[in-house]
Write a protein that holds these residues in place. Sequence first.
Motif, mmCIF file in Angstrom:
data_model
loop_
_atom_site.group_PDB
_atom_site.id
_atom_site.type_symbol
_atom_site.label_atom_id
_atom_site.label_comp_id
_atom_site.label_asym_id
_atom_site.label_seq_id
_atom_site.Cartn_x
_atom_site.Cartn_y
_atom_site.Cartn_z
ATOM 1 N N THR A 247 0.880 -1.162 0.000
ATOM 2 C CA THR A 247 0.000 0.000 0.000
ATOM 3 C C THR A 247 0.918 1.213 0.000
ATOM 4 O OG1 THR A 247 -1.700 -1.130 1.261
ATOM 5 C CG2 THR A 247 -1.699 1.276 1.354
ATOM 6 N N ASN A 301 -4.341 -4.916 3.922
ATOM 7 C CA ASN A 301 -4.546 -4.742 2.480
ATOM 8 C C ASN A 301 -5.921 -5.254 2.066
ATOM 9 O OD1 ASN A 301 -2.000 -3.792 1.945
ATOM 10 N ND2 ASN A 301 -1.446 -5.421 0.532
ATOM 11 N N ASN A 371 -2.892 3.659 -2.775
ATOM 12 C CA ASN A 371 -3.406 2.589 -3.627
ATOM 13 C C ASN A 371 -2.649 1.305 -3.337
ATOM 14 O OD1 ASN A 371 -4.975 1.437 -5.573
ATOM 15 N ND2 ASN A 371 -4.045 2.496 -7.319
ATOM 16 N N LEU A 372 -3.194 0.182 -3.774
ATOM 17 C CA LEU A 372 -2.477 -1.088 -3.713
ATOM 18 C C LEU A 372 -1.654 -1.225 -4.987
ATOM 19 C CD1 LEU A 372 -5.429 -3.308 -2.449
ATOM 20 C CD2 LEU A 372 -3.391 -2.720 -1.144
#
Lengths: 619, 151
Positions: A247, A301, A371-372
């Motif tokens: 992340t 996550n 964001n991932l």
Amino acid sequence: MALPVTETVECDILIIGGGMSGCGAAFESKFWGSDLKVVIAEKAVIERSGATGEGLSAINCYMGQRYGWNTPEDFVQYVVNDMMGLAREDLVYDVGRHVDSSVHLLEEWGLPIWKKEDGTYERIGRWQIPIHGESIKPVTAEPARKAVGQENIYERVSVTHLLTDANDPERIAGAVGFGVRENKLYLFKAKAVIITTGGASNVFRPRSVNEGIGRTWYSVFATGSAYGLMIPVGTEMTQMEHRFVPTRFKDGYGPVGMWFQYFHARVTNALGEDYTVTRDDELDKYPPYGRAVPTPTPLRNHQMFLDIRDGKGPMYMRTEEAMQKLAGGDPAKMDQVRQEAWEDFLDMTIAQALTWASQNIEPEVTPSEVNLAEPYIMGSHSGEAGAWVSGPEDLAPPEYFWGYNKMTTIRGLFAAGDGVGAAPHKFSSGSFTEGRLAAKAAVNFLRDNPAAPSVSDAQVRQLHESIWAPLETFDRHQGASTTEGINPNYITAAQALVRLQKIMDEYAGGTSAWYTTNGPTLERGIRLIEMLREDLKQLGARNRHELLRCWEVVHRTWVGEAHMRHLLHRQETRWPGYYYRADYPDLDDANWRVFVNSRYDAANDQWSLMTRPYINLVK
Amino acid sequence: MPTFVNPTACNACAGEHQGPLCVYICPNDLMALDLESNKGFNQEPQLCSECYACVKLCPQEAIHVRGYSDFIPLGASVQPRRVENGLTWTVTFRNGKVLEFTYPSRSTPVGSSEPYKDFTEDPAGDLKGQGLAGESHWLGVDKLPSLAASN
Ligand SMILES: Cc1cc2nc3c(=O)[nH]c(=O)nc-3n(C[C@H](O)[C@H](O)[C@H](O)COP(=O)(O)OP(=O)(O)OC[C@H]3O[C@@H](n4cnc5c(N)ncnc54)[C@H](O)[C@@H]3O)c2cc1C
Ligand code: SF4
Ligand code: SF4
């Protein structure tokens, strides 16, 4: 085939890679073996090479034993939970008990560590201490360079293959490579070899695919060479199915650790919800790890992933909220917090500072998207892919012990840092420490096994021909097309990389597949990657710079193939948030709390996969 | 974000014994010298990790970074300058706002490290043990922990 000259280097210990663990190995080996010839082969220049070349803003692995902060036992418990039950406790403990000495030495050599007023180290989290780390790599490299001597450092040499003994394929004999900056092939003959060539970025298709293909999270210099060198000679690998999905601040990949742990910022979705609160129940699905404190990284996550999947993005790091709270309306305090916030990036991920500036983001005013990212495969950070190595004499149970600490299943071949599997959360300091441990063990190995292995000239010749082949291939075939890049007889390294990334993304659960795959999809992906591996024999290179890229994509492809084969073998979803096996969506501790290992047999081009027991040592 | 070289500032590192310093240092073999113009250039910008190693080392401050075209709006810049044992960063926003930060990089002069200074371990006698070089002093606690001892 007309090959350039070969330079032959004979040594006792060959260290491949001069990153954090390579520098640790170099420093340590010459203390215990001052009479030994120790050589470093490095594809760049050790002052700025590897994952820490850009700098670091924190030492992420420090026990603080002298302050009574943590014991190595605490560390083992934390790591095993974060890895959802699977890490080699002997190896993790070993790093934990030694790592403080490495950090103290780095400080002595010139690494500035943030201090409290009473002179003790400042802390970010339980294991992390903040540093002014822009120069951590030159500070680390200097004593290593002094220890082995300038004449024993071969820089701008890309190592492509390991060499095993002519009469014993399970005994290491050296390595081969080529000069990136001069027309030269290398033959290193060594009695012991320590692999420290780092982890793997860019195996999966990154979120940016044009100019930004190099804007990866883990260093774009991390080309999977640790794995790509060890797998082809039959080294037993472990946990190659494991991956880390970071992340990070969107696009700039700025780290979030400092924001969560030091500034105590929240991430909220477009509705203002905090997924750690709204998705709390989700943790009950993964006992006993779900309720461990802190929540394992994959599960955090996973909670965020569910928000994104349900269309609740964008996700924002609430930097403004955290900074205003910390400053409490005091402009001087705000000034300090702002300094610290920007330093976190300028010391380590400079691109993130530019990302902010380019979007007019002042973090005390505007929140930032997180964001991932795409998956990464490595063994020193939050990943645990790597070689299956022997543990230390006083800790390892018989299942984990075959004579020398950090020795792989190939005799005389040691690994450290990203190259060692099932031993994550080492980070910079732990990788340096593991290099030191491997080096001391290698000196012991040499004292017990002083004979030089035998090297087959024919084998070396064959490898040298294959190293040079892409230049020959390009030369021979370039006339067959009026468009240089489109030729039925070769593919370029850049084209092969895109093909690898597409296979991994679509079949092995990359970002476009929402991290999801299943058995049949993996089987299909493996067929395609087998064909890619065949096609890599037709790589074409215009010059030595492209030849470097050719061997990098070869190494990365080994990583991708191993990753898919391991994913296929593990019939469960062990790390939701990193990947999902749609056909085995649950975590299955009863059957799969075991390490997945593999071995490639070059003679028959066959892989075998097996499991090894997880043994609990710290009660 | 790819680096680019300002051709009027680059002097090909004339007088540096190592040759062009950007070429010397780039960890990814990207910076090269264009033989015709005798100027440094980035030969593969899409694999630049914006590590800034070349930017920090260029004696002419000729190397700059233009954010990746995929996602960085034009107009901003982040530029370091070496000061004694540290760096000063100038961060220029797209809207023209400028921030300046100075951070230390190291606490000792370059070249001053002394490997094994005051280490007391015996390279022969202590080789079989678990201790690492210098740990009797640098570990910070009296005894190296072992699981056997902790159980
Ligand atoms: C973005 C990012 C942030 C991080 N943040 C932190 C942090 O805040 N704190 C922390 O403690 N750690 C952090 N880490 C982790 C730390 O950088 C790594 O754990 C550590 O560098 C791993 O050490 P290593 O020796 O295994 O690999 P590296 O340090 O990457 O070294 C690998 C070396 O091998 C060389 N090499 C590779 N292939 C070849 C080849 N074929 N031939 C010859 N040489 C080769 C490379 O040039 C390099 O010098 C971070 C890493 C990244 C990428
Ligand atoms: S380091 Fe600077 S001055 Fe030297 S060649 Fe490169 S760009 Fe030109
Ligand atoms: S910023 Fe780093 S990767 Fe990019 S050209 Fe400069 S030294 Fe090379």
